[in-house]
Design an enzyme around this catalytic site. Structure first.
Site, mmCIF file in Angstrom:
data_model
loop_
_atom_site.group_PDB
_atom_site.id
_atom_site.type_symbol
_atom_site.label_atom_id
_atom_site.label_comp_id
_atom_site.label_asym_id
_atom_site.label_seq_id
_atom_site.Cartn_x
_atom_site.Cartn_y
_atom_site.Cartn_z
ATOM 1 N N ILE A 129 6.408 -6.842 7.590
ATOM 2 C CA ILE A 129 5.622 -7.793 8.396
ATOM 3 C C ILE A 129 4.881 -8.805 7.513
ATOM 4 O O ILE A 129 4.511 -9.885 7.969
ATOM 5 C CB ILE A 129 4.637 -7.016 9.309
ATOM 6 N N HIS A 166 8.939 5.185 2.420
ATOM 7 C CA HIS A 166 9.676 3.933 2.589
ATOM 8 C C HIS A 166 10.001 3.331 1.236
ATOM 9 O O HIS A 166 9.216 3.416 0.293
ATOM 10 C CB HIS A 166 8.906 2.924 3.447
HETATM 11 P P1 5GP Z 1 3.042 0.496 1.224
HETATM 12 O O1 5GP Z 1 1.821 -0.283 0.823
HETATM 13 O O2 5GP Z 1 2.647 1.747 2.006
HETATM 14 O O3 5GP Z 1 3.982 0.790 0.109
HETATM 15 O O4 5GP Z 1 3.847 -0.448 2.196
HETATM 16 C C1 5GP Z 1 3.619 -0.548 3.562
HETATM 17 C C2 5GP Z 1 4.281 -1.828 4.003
HETATM 18 O O5 5GP Z 1 4.344 -1.814 5.417
HETATM 19 C C3 5GP Z 1 3.492 -3.090 3.614
HETATM 20 O O6 5GP Z 1 4.306 -3.917 2.802
HETATM 21 C C4 5GP Z 1 3.156 -3.738 4.956
HETATM 22 O O7 5GP Z 1 3.252 -5.148 4.930
HETATM 23 C C5 5GP Z 1 4.182 -3.123 5.887
HETATM 24 N N1 5GP Z 1 3.726 -3.003 7.268
HETATM 25 C C6 5GP Z 1 2.507 -2.564 7.694
HETATM 26 N N2 5GP Z 1 2.460 -2.567 9.032
HETATM 27 C C7 5GP Z 1 3.664 -3.017 9.463
HETATM 28 C C8 5GP Z 1 4.210 -3.242 10.771
HETATM 29 O O8 5GP Z 1 3.579 -3.021 11.822
HETATM 30 N N3 5GP Z 1 5.482 -3.719 10.833
HETATM 31 C C9 5GP Z 1 6.212 -3.962 9.704
HETATM 32 N N4 5GP Z 1 7.454 -4.430 9.877
HETATM 33 N N5 5GP Z 1 5.725 -3.758 8.459
HETATM 34 C C10 5GP Z 1 4.472 -3.293 8.345
#
Ligand code: 5GP
Ligand code: ZN
Length: 115
Positions: free
Chosen positions: A32, A101
């Site tokens: 997102i 992820h």
């Molecule tokens: P992390 O920081 O946990 O490695 O990555 C989480 C990712 O999820 C971030 O890059 C963030 O932009 C993405 N993200 C968070 N909320 C959402 C959402 O509601 N939809 C999508 N498509 N991505 C999300």
């Protein structure tokens, strides 16, 4: 499935996402808040919190995620120019969503080391 998990809600269709690819076990959708021209998140369809929770029973999900990431890198046209896979774990790793992820990032020159 975990009730409070954002990515489980995306898997279930409770929250919309721009789906790129999916199989019976694996889902890919656009981040997102993209940090590069291509920024796709690839997740297992079962709830695994992080790399810490990988074990003999579920480790196969990583190869399935890797296979999908390579397929998407080709379809996005970044396979030859190059790309980066990132998996953040825990607070110091910068993990904000607690469902395993893999970030697939590409389409620009990425810097190293990460911040
Ligand atoms: P992390 O920081 O946990 O490695 O990555 C989480 C990712 O999820 C971030 O890059 C963030 O932009 C993405 N993200 C968070 N909320 C959402 C959402 O509601 N939809 C999508 N498509 N991505 C999300
Ligand atoms: Zn989940």
């Amino acid at each position: 499935m975990s009730d409070n998990c954002l990515f489980c809600k995306i898997i279930n269709g409770d929250i919309p996402a721009d789906i790129v690819e999916q199989t019976a076990t694996t889902l890919a959708f656009c981040d997102i808040n993209p940090q590069a021209k291509t920024h796709v998140l690839i997740i297992p369809k079962v709830h695994i919190e992080s790399t810490r929770d990988l074990n003999d029973e579920n480790i196969h999900c990583l190869s399935e995620m890797a296979e999908m990431a390579n397929k998407i890198a080709k379809s996005e046209g970044i396979s030859e120019s190059g790309y980066r896979w990132v998996i953040n774990t825990g607070d110091d790793g910068g993990q904000t969503v607690h469902h395993l992820h893999l970030h697939l990032l590409g389409g620009r020159q990425l810097q190293w080391p990460p911040g």
